[in-house]
Scaffold this motif. Structure first.
Motif, PDB file in Angstrom:
ATOM      1  N   UNK A 221     -37.158 124.176  14.356  1.00  0.00           N
ATOM      2  CA  UNK A 221     -37.183 125.289  13.401  1.00  0.00           C
ATOM      3  C   UNK A 221     -37.252 126.613  14.151  1.00  0.00           C
ATOM      4  N   UNK A 222     -36.574 127.597  13.618  1.00  0.00           N
ATOM      5  CA  UNK A 222     -36.626 128.971  14.129  1.00  0.00           C
ATOM      6  C   UNK A 222     -37.226 129.831  13.034  1.00  0.00           C
ATOM      7  N   UNK A 223     -38.315 130.529  13.343  1.00  0.00           N
ATOM      8  CA  UNK A 223     -38.981 131.398  12.364  1.00  0.00           C
ATOM      9  C   UNK A 223     -38.702 132.847  12.717  1.00  0.00           C
ATOM     10  N   UNK A 224     -38.123 133.580  11.780  1.00  0.00           N
ATOM     11  CA  UNK A 224     -37.821 135.000  11.958  1.00  0.00           C
ATOM     12  C   UNK A 224     -38.004 135.715  10.624  1.00  0.00           C
ATOM     13  N   UNK A 225     -37.838 137.026  10.632  1.00  0.00           N
ATOM     14  CA  UNK A 225     -37.972 137.818   9.408  1.00  0.00           C
ATOM     15  C   UNK A 225     -36.594 138.210   8.871  1.00  0.00           C
ATOM     16  N   UNK A 226     -36.516 138.338   7.550  1.00  0.00           N
ATOM     17  CA  UNK A 226     -35.327 138.815   6.854  1.00  0.00           C
ATOM     18  C   UNK A 226     -34.171 137.816   6.976  1.00  0.00           C
ATOM     19  N   UNK A 227     -33.028 138.185   6.394  1.00  0.00           N
ATOM     20  CA  UNK A 227     -31.916 137.256   6.282  1.00  0.00           C
ATOM     21  C   UNK A 227     -30.725 137.676   7.122  1.00  0.00           C
ATOM     22  N   UNK A 228     -30.059 136.677   7.676  1.00  0.00           N
ATOM     23  CA  UNK A 228     -28.778 136.875   8.344  1.00  0.00           C
ATOM     24  C   UNK A 228     -27.724 136.139   7.523  1.00  0.00           C
ATOM     25  N   UNK A 229     -26.927 136.872   6.736  1.00  0.00           N
ATOM     26  CA  UNK A 229     -25.954 136.198   5.863  1.00  0.00           C
ATOM     27  C   UNK A 229     -24.824 135.511   6.610  1.00  0.00           C
ATOM     28  N   UNK A 230     -24.632 135.851   7.903  1.00  0.00           N
ATOM     29  CA  UNK A 230     -23.550 135.261   8.687  1.00  0.00           C
ATOM     30  C   UNK A 230     -24.041 134.173   9.634  1.00  0.00           C
ATOM     31  N   UNK A 231     -25.291 133.750   9.486  1.00  0.00           N
ATOM     32  CA  UNK A 231     -25.887 132.833  10.461  1.00  0.00           C
ATOM     33  C   UNK A 231     -25.072 131.562  10.639  1.00  0.00           C
ATOM     34  N   UNK A 232     -24.713 130.906   9.544  1.00  0.00           N
ATOM     35  CA  UNK A 232     -24.006 129.630   9.659  1.00  0.00           C
ATOM     36  C   UNK A 232     -22.616 129.812  10.257  1.00  0.00           C
ATOM     37  N   UNK A 233     -21.891 130.824   9.791  1.00  0.00           N
ATOM     38  CA  UNK A 233     -20.530 131.052  10.287  1.00  0.00           C
ATOM     39  C   UNK A 233     -20.532 131.420  11.767  1.00  0.00           C
ATOM     40  N   UNK A 234     -21.475 132.269  12.168  1.00  0.00           N
ATOM     41  CA  UNK A 234     -21.532 132.678  13.572  1.00  0.00           C
ATOM     42  C   UNK A 234     -21.958 131.520  14.476  1.00  0.00           C
ATOM     43  N   UNK A 235     -22.860 130.684  13.966  1.00  0.00           N
ATOM     44  CA  UNK A 235     -23.257 129.510  14.736  1.00  0.00           C
ATOM     45  C   UNK A 235     -22.057 128.593  14.950  1.00  0.00           C
TER      46      UNK A 235
ATOM     47  N   UNK B  86     -40.874 119.352  14.242  1.00  0.00           N
ATOM     48  CA  UNK B  86     -41.874 119.089  15.269  1.00  0.00           C
ATOM     49  C   UNK B  86     -41.777 120.081  16.429  1.00  0.00           C
ATOM     50  N   UNK B  87     -40.842 121.022  16.292  1.00  0.00           N
ATOM     51  CA  UNK B  87     -40.622 122.047  17.310  1.00  0.00           C
ATOM     52  C   UNK B  87     -40.299 123.340  16.579  1.00  0.00           C
ATOM     53  N   UNK B  88     -41.059 124.414  16.868  1.00  0.00           N
ATOM     54  CA  UNK B  88     -40.891 125.679  16.154  1.00  0.00           C
ATOM     55  C   UNK B  88     -40.842 126.809  17.168  1.00  0.00           C
ATOM     56  N   UNK B  89     -39.793 127.617  17.097  1.00  0.00           N
ATOM     57  CA  UNK B  89     -39.604 128.738  18.021  1.00  0.00           C
ATOM     58  C   UNK B  89     -39.892 130.059  17.325  1.00  0.00           C
ATOM     59  N   UNK B  90     -40.616 130.942  18.020  1.00  0.00           N
ATOM     60  CA  UNK B  90     -40.969 132.273  17.504  1.00  0.00           C
ATOM     61  C   UNK B  90     -40.686 133.317  18.572  1.00  0.00           C
ATOM     62  N   UNK B  91     -39.731 134.200  18.297  1.00  0.00           N
ATOM     63  CA  UNK B  91     -39.326 135.215  19.277  1.00  0.00           C
ATOM     64  C   UNK B  91     -39.795 136.602  18.849  1.00  0.00           C
ATOM     65  N   UNK B  92     -41.070 136.717  18.499  1.00  0.00           N
ATOM     66  CA  UNK B  92     -41.601 137.964  17.981  1.00  0.00           C
ATOM     67  C   UNK B  92     -43.096 138.035  18.277  1.00  0.00           C
ATOM     68  N   UNK B  93     -43.636 139.230  18.150  1.00  0.00           N
ATOM     69  CA  UNK B  93     -45.069 139.399  18.379  1.00  0.00           C
ATOM     70  C   UNK B  93     -45.451 140.859  18.359  1.00  0.00           C
ATOM     71  N   UNK B  94     -46.694 141.107  18.694  1.00  0.00           N
ATOM     72  CA  UNK B  94     -47.228 142.465  18.724  1.00  0.00           C
ATOM     73  C   UNK B  94     -48.544 142.487  19.483  1.00  0.00           C
TER      74      UNK B  94
ATOM     75  N   UNK C 172     -44.779 121.235  18.658  1.00  0.00           N
ATOM     76  CA  UNK C 172     -44.608 122.135  19.801  1.00  0.00           C
ATOM     77  C   UNK C 172     -44.162 123.496  19.287  1.00  0.00           C
ATOM     78  N   UNK C 173     -45.055 124.476  19.339  1.00  0.00           N
ATOM     79  CA  UNK C 173     -44.765 125.830  18.872  1.00  0.00           C
ATOM     80  C   UNK C 173     -44.606 126.728  20.092  1.00  0.00           C
ATOM     81  N   UNK C 174     -43.443 127.344  20.244  1.00  0.00           N
ATOM     82  CA  UNK C 174     -43.212 128.253  21.362  1.00  0.00           C
ATOM     83  C   UNK C 174     -43.189 129.692  20.865  1.00  0.00           C
ATOM     84  N   UNK C 175     -43.730 130.594  21.684  1.00  0.00           N
ATOM     85  CA  UNK C 175     -43.800 132.012  21.316  1.00  0.00           C
ATOM     86  C   UNK C 175     -43.429 132.863  22.528  1.00  0.00           C
TER      87      UNK C 175
END
Length: 601
Positions: free
Chosen positions: A138-152, A236-244, A264-267
């Motif tokens: 899983x990737x956790x981020x904020x807001x929506x990317x309407x092109x996510x599937x097409x760009x992937x 079972x695996x979660x990625x977080x590319x944000x912080x403060x 497994x949570x990565x930050x």
């Protein structure tokens, strides 16, 4: 009765069947064995399986080229995709190069995009080209990317990876409540972050499924709810590319949002150089620092140093002011939680290729510890499902020898040297180092927690000296025939070698204990009467539905060579190891296997 195959190298004999390990009596979904040379092709050949396609893409020599975009630590112009965090909010850490022109896929055509590719990352970090099937990152981020599937889809197809779509069940895009239809508002900055994250998971673990969980906003509460939703959906695996910045309330947030044993949570460690960031300093997550990754004339082929561009740009690190020190973290200079644990590439000057058409205009080079966190999440997935009661951040501390120790560079100045300066062993900017395979990300081993594994050899009759005992084999495969010598002892497994259309198989099932790192080894000798560079006769080695390797008459050589494969992703499972040898109608190829083993550690 099978005829003796003595004299197998004589050209007058029909071609003895090639690389012996059985050619797919294995029923890989959607995959069929190659037709013998000279046979008419099937009218409707089945598409290659997902695993086979991704293995081919990652190991294709033509995809190994790296198009360098800068030198380690070089100041390159970038744009930070997310706004500076306000109180109670966080910022994403993605940076996009502005000196490299973005191009749509149609403009790139046959050219390779700039930046590190999936094959480059697998080469640099010695990652298996198989593994991760059935697992979700899983990737956790904020807001929506309407092109996510097409760009992937563009990213994956460009690099030859299998499709990962909503329709085929590989990709899911949901809100913080799990809705697939009521998604947050669009945001161009966070869209670029999401593109980077799902591209990096795809690069490292292309067989994994991906769930993109989009929070309603960039505040702590919404992202925390999205974190919990990712776990509730089964990741079972979660990625977080944000912080403060850290705050006195973070230990409460630890319990509310990040205390998920068995996950497994990565930050990301942060991009503002030396200084602690939250949630990277949570005691329940793997804090991922950043490196500069460049090619090198050494045995690895790559070298790494701490990512540090300026006093305000580089990987984060530091001693937490609030979070308690986990029992498995043993550095003595910091009484509380120390950041980081491990690291991966983050320097924009040596950055990764990403495709984004909502926040950007196509192919671009990205950096920041936003790249390193999803890379490490993907490596955890390749290593297999964590122990149900474990906090996988502790795993690398039990396997420090299975990491590339980064010993040069710093990310600023500090009173306690290792907080900001690389050294042999543990240091703040890079932790214990970067992946060297997946062993450091499994629970096996001792000396720091994360479960234990009793070292053992799991195969029955590994050297075939008890004849057909334990193994399931085609008639005559396990023998003492003098036509081919054993590696040791009297018996070996001789697949093919008849010089006529023939298939031989050899298999055995093993159960890999949960919490173990496992390695599959065997000795292989390929003897052929074929000439030239065309693969007529083939031996396929599989673990369950995963193709580990394919050999052919082209691999013929005198003597035996040992082959090694990582089976750690099968921990807690029973898997059938199988050799399938398929020979065509003339000129023999013999695939001779001996002294196999599956060892745990």
């Amino acid at each position: 009765m099978r005829e003796s195959r003595t004299g197998g190298r004589r050209r007058s004999l029909p071609r003895l069947l090639a690389v012996a390990l059985p050619a797919l009596a294995l029923s890989v979904a959607g995959m069929t064995a190659a037709s013998p040379a000279g046979a008419a092709p099937a009218a409707h050949p089945a598409p290659a399986s997902r695993v086979t396609q991704n293995h081919k893409a990652l190991t294709d020599p033509d995809r190994q080229t790296f198009h360098t975009t800068g030198k380690a630590g070089q100041k390159v112009p970038t744009t930070h995709l997310c706004a500076t965090a306000k109180p109670g909010q966080v910022s994403c850490f993605a940076q996009r190069r502005t000196d490299i022109k973005q191009r749509l896929a149609s403009a790139v055509a046959a050219a390779t995009p700039s930046g590190l590719s999936p094959a480059n990352l697998h080469s640099a970090y010695n990652l298996p080209s198989t593994g991760g099937s059935g697992l979700t990152v899983a990737v956790v981020d904020a807001y929506n990317n309407p092109n996510a599937e097409a760009d992937l889809a563009t990213y994956r197809s460009t690099y030859g990876l299998s499709a990962c779509t909503k329709a085929n069940g590989c990709f899911k895009q949901v809100s913080q409540t799990g809705s697939t239809t009521s998604l947050p508002t669009n945001d161009k900055g966070w869209a670029g972050e999401e593109a980077l994250d799902i591209d990096m998971v795809s690069a490292v673990c292309p067989n994994c499924n991906i769930t993109l969980v989009e929070a309603n906003s960039a505040n702590d509460t919404d992202l925390g709810k999205a974190e919990n939703e990712a776990v509730a959906l089964g990741a079972k695996f979660v990625s977080n590319s944000w912080g403060g910045g850290e705050s006195s309330t973070q230990t409460t947030e630890d319990t509310q949002y990040f205390k998920h044993p068995g996950v497994a949570i990565t930050v990301s460690a942060g991009d503002e150089a030396y200084g602690a960031e939250y949630p990277a300093t949570s005691q329940y997550v793997t804090a991922v620092g950043g490196t500069a990754l460049t090619t090198a004339a050494n045995s690895r082929g790559w070298s790494e140093s701490v990512w540090h561009t300026s006093s305000t740009e580089g990987t984060g690190s530091g001693c937490s002011a609030y979070d308690p020190k986990p029992t498995w973290q043993t550095d003595t200079g910091c009484a509380k939680r120390m950041e980081s644990d491990v690291s991966a590439v983050a320097d924009p000057a040596t950055g990764v290729a990403v495709y984004d058409t909502y926040g950007g205009t196509g192919w671009a080079v990205y950096g920041g510890t936003s790249a390193s966190a999803p890379i490490i999440a993907g490596v955890y997935a390749l290593a297999g499902t964590p122990g149900a009661s474990d906090y996988p951040a502790q795993y690398p501390y039990s396997h420090t020898a299975n990491l590339n120790d980064v010993t040069t560079g710093n990310n600023g100045t500090c009173t306690t040297s290792y907080f900001c300066t690389a050294r042999a062993g543990y240091d703040g900017p890079t932790g214990w180092g970067t992946p060297n395979g997946t062993a450091a990300f499994t629970s096996g081993g001792t000396g720091g927690g994360g479960g234990t594994c009793t070292p053992a050899q799991l195969l029955g009759n590994p050297g075939f000296e008890s004849g057909n005992t334990t193994w399931t084999a085609s008639s005559g495969v396990i023998n003492t025939d003098s036509g081919e010598a054993a590696h040791a002892g009297s018996y070996k497994a001789w697949l093919d070698g008849y010089g006529s259309a023939h298939t031989d198989t050899l298999s055995q099932s093993v159960t890999v204990p949960a919490g173990c790192h496992a390695s599959f080894t065997f000795y292989l000798h390929v003897d052929t009467a074929e000439t030239g560079s065309t693969a007529y006769d083939k031996l396929t080695v599989t673990a369950g539905s995963t193709t580990l390797a394919t050999y052919s008459n082209v691999n013929a050589a005198s003597g035996y060579a040992q082959k090694t494969f990582d089976l750690s992703s099968f921990a807690g499972q029973t898997v059938t190891l199988k050799f399938s040898g398929v020979e065509d109608s003339s000129l023999q190829t013999s695939f001779v296997v001996d002294d196999a083993a599956v060892t745990t550690s």
